[in-house]
Design a protein around this motif. Structure first.
Motif, short mmCIF file in Angstrom:
data_model
loop_
_atom_site.label_atom_id
_atom_site.label_comp_id
_atom_site.label_asym_id
_atom_site.label_seq_id
_atom_site.Cartn_x
_atom_site.Cartn_y
_atom_site.Cartn_z
N LEU A 81 -17.73 14.05 13.18
CA LEU A 81 -16.91 12.79 12.87
C LEU A 81 -17.51 11.65 13.52
CD1 LEU A 81 -13.52 14.65 14.11
CD2 LEU A 81 -14.36 14.26 11.86
N LYS A 82 -17.19 10.24 12.99
CA LYS A 82 -17.53 9.15 13.25
C LYS A 82 -16.48 8.15 13.60
CE LYS A 82 -21.67 9.55 10.11
NZ LYS A 82 -21.57 10.82 10.40
N LYS A 83 -16.44 7.69 14.91
CA LYS A 83 -15.69 6.99 15.79
C LYS A 83 -15.69 5.70 15.42
CE LYS A 83 -16.74 7.63 19.79
NZ LYS A 83 -17.27 7.56 21.05
N GLN A 84 -14.52 4.95 15.07
CA GLN A 84 -14.59 3.46 14.86
C GLN A 84 -14.24 2.69 16.28
OE1 GLN A 84 -11.00 2.10 12.75
NE2 GLN A 84 -12.03 0.19 12.35
N GLU A 85 -15.29 2.51 16.65
CA GLU A 85 -15.81 1.74 18.14
C GLU A 85 -14.40 0.80 18.48
OE1 GLU A 85 -17.82 3.35 20.43
OE2 GLU A 85 -18.65 4.46 18.56
N SER A 86 -13.93 -0.09 17.51
CA SER A 86 -13.03 -0.72 18.03
C SER A 86 -11.45 -0.25 18.11
CB SER A 86 -12.86 -1.85 16.78
OG SER A 86 -12.28 -1.34 15.56
N GLU A 87 -11.49 1.00 17.73
CA GLU A 87 -10.18 1.57 17.76
C GLU A 87 -10.31 2.88 18.57
OE1 GLU A 87 -7.32 1.00 16.05
OE2 GLU A 87 -8.09 -0.90 15.25
N VAL A 88 -11.23 3.83 18.59
CA VAL A 88 -11.48 5.02 19.20
C VAL A 88 -12.62 4.90 20.39
CG1 VAL A 88 -11.68 7.32 18.85
CG2 VAL A 88 -10.74 6.14 17.08
N ALA A 89 -12.08 5.40 21.55
CA ALA A 89 -13.16 5.39 22.46
C ALA A 89 -13.70 6.98 22.83
CB ALA A 89 -12.34 5.14 24.05
N ASP A 90 -12.96 7.91 22.35
CA ASP A 90 -13.53 9.35 22.13
C ASP A 90 -12.67 10.25 21.36
OD1 ASP A 90 -15.02 11.40 22.99
OD2 ASP A 90 -14.36 11.61 25.07
N LEU A 91 -13.04 11.24 21.16
CA LEU A 91 -12.39 12.21 20.19
C LEU A 91 -12.42 13.52 21.11
CD1 LEU A 91 -13.62 11.39 16.77
CD2 LEU A 91 -11.16 11.09 17.50
N GLU B 222 0.90 -1.26 -0.11
CA GLU B 222 -0.06 -0.09 -0.02
C GLU B 222 1.12 1.21 -0.04
OE1 GLU B 222 -3.88 1.29 2.32
OE2 GLU B 222 -2.27 0.48 3.56
N GLU B 223 0.62 2.27 -0.86
CA GLU B 223 1.09 3.51 -0.81
C GLU B 223 0.87 4.27 0.67
OE1 GLU B 223 3.37 4.95 -3.00
OE2 GLU B 223 3.02 3.03 -4.08
N ILE B 224 1.86 4.81 1.08
CA ILE B 224 1.72 5.64 2.47
C ILE B 224 0.45 6.45 2.36
CG2 ILE B 224 2.96 6.86 4.23
CD1 ILE B 224 4.75 4.46 3.69
N GLU B 225 0.38 7.50 1.40
CA GLU B 225 -0.51 8.26 1.62
C GLU B 225 -2.00 7.72 1.35
OE1 GLU B 225 2.02 8.79 -0.58
OE2 GLU B 225 3.06 10.53 0.34
N GLU B 226 -2.00 6.68 0.40
CA GLU B 226 -3.61 6.10 0.50
C GLU B 226 -3.70 5.19 1.85
OE1 GLU B 226 -5.58 5.90 -1.88
OE2 GLU B 226 -4.04 7.33 -2.93
N SER B 227 -2.63 4.69 2.47
CA SER B 227 -3.09 4.45 3.79
C SER B 227 -3.67 5.47 4.67
CB SER B 227 -1.46 3.65 4.44
OG SER B 227 -1.62 3.36 5.85
N ALA B 228 -2.97 6.63 4.65
CA ALA B 228 -3.30 7.53 5.56
C ALA B 228 -4.96 7.96 5.24
CB ALA B 228 -2.54 8.81 5.59
N ILE B 229 -5.19 8.06 3.73
CA ILE B 229 -6.44 8.46 3.56
C ILE B 229 -7.61 7.32 3.98
CG2 ILE B 229 -8.12 8.43 1.39
CD1 ILE B 229 -5.47 9.93 0.05
N ARG B 230 -7.08 6.13 3.81
CA ARG B 230 -7.92 4.90 4.41
C ARG B 230 -8.31 4.93 5.92
NH1 ARG B 230 -6.13 0.57 6.90
NH2 ARG B 230 -4.01 0.84 5.74
N GLU B 231 -7.00 5.20 6.49
CA GLU B 231 -7.33 5.19 8.09
C GLU B 231 -7.82 6.41 8.64
OE1 GLU B 231 -6.33 3.18 10.28
OE2 GLU B 231 -4.88 1.74 9.36
N ALA B 232 -7.95 7.71 8.00
CA ALA B 232 -8.81 8.78 8.25
C ALA B 232 -10.28 8.59 8.24
CB ALA B 232 -8.38 9.94 7.59
N GLU B 233 -10.42 7.74 7.02
CA GLU B 233 -11.90 7.46 6.71
C GLU B 233 -12.43 6.40 7.91
OE1 GLU B 233 -14.88 5.95 3.39
OE2 GLU B 233 -13.08 7.05 2.70
N GLU B 234 -11.43 5.30 8.10
CA GLU B 234 -11.92 4.14 8.87
C GLU B 234 -11.91 4.67 10.22
OE1 GLU B 234 -9.71 0.49 6.46
OE2 GLU B 234 -9.06 1.04 8.68
N GLU B 235 -11.05 5.50 10.94
CA GLU B 235 -11.13 5.80 12.52
C GLU B 235 -12.15 7.02 12.79
OE1 GLU B 235 -7.20 6.02 14.12
OE2 GLU B 235 -6.83 3.85 13.48
N ILE B 236 -12.21 7.69 11.96
CA ILE B 236 -12.93 9.03 12.26
C ILE B 236 -13.88 9.53 11.28
CG2 ILE B 236 -11.14 9.63 13.90
CD1 ILE B 236 -10.50 12.27 12.01
N GLY B 237 -14.25 8.56 10.20
CA GLY B 237 -15.12 9.20 9.35
C GLY B 237 -14.78 10.20 8.49
#
Length: 182
Positions: A132-142, A73-88
């Protein structure tokens, strides 16, 4: 979640070997991760509280978004994916501003050794916290915290039981880089 990742040598070079994340952590093998620090134009920083079931630093406050880079995976693509997964939040490569790559070795115990290269980015948060939408398995709070308060609490590690214990120079680099953009 276990995933296949690329293994690096101690200098951050690709080795051509892949392994499951669990194996890399068990054996202390170097691999890439991404960190994105979201900030607002009024001088606040988005921090996330790690989920209570995390293997490392459960319920500690951490970088806005972080994650492992998948194999191939490209580094920036990973960053984009993680932003969407973790905080929507949807971002593009143009939204990311790389501020450095930081080598980190943290031995949690004999069978969990994090050896990572953190590819670290800044990104302006352009949506309200409530959207923002938390990924419950990763994020308890923002939370949004003033950059001044964050600096006070991390530069001297005045609050070591609150934040993930990254190197003080790492926190200083993040804070100074954001200040330049305000």
């Amino acid at each position: 979640m276990d995933e296949l990742i690329d293994i690096l040598d101690k200098d951050g070079n690709f080795t051509g070997v892949t392994a499951m994340k669990s194996e890399a952590h068990r054996k202390g093998l170097f691999h890439n991760s991404i960190h994105i620090w979201f900030y607002t134009k009024d001088g606040r920083l988005l921090i996330q509280q790690r989920a209570k079931n995390k293997d490392t630093h459960p319920l500690f406050w951490d970088v806005s978004v972080a994650g492992h880079v998948g194999a191939g995976e490209e580094i920036e693509e990973s960053a984009i994916r993680e932003a969407e997964e973790e905080i929507g939040v949807h971002i593009s490569k143009n939204d990311l501003e790389k501020i450095g790559v930081f080598k980190s070795v943290h031995k949690h115990h004999d069978t969990l050794i994090d050896c990572e290269y953190h590819h670290t980015y800044l990104c302006e948060l352009k949506v309200p916290l409530g959207s923002l939408k938390k990924q419950e398995s990763e994020v308890a709070d923002l939370s949004l915290i003033s950059l001044i308060q964050f600096a006070q609490e991390t530069w001297g590690l005045a609050n070591p039981q609150k934040y993930v214990p990254y190197d003080v120079d790492y926190y200083k680099t993040v804070i100074k880089s954001i200040k330049k953009r305000l």
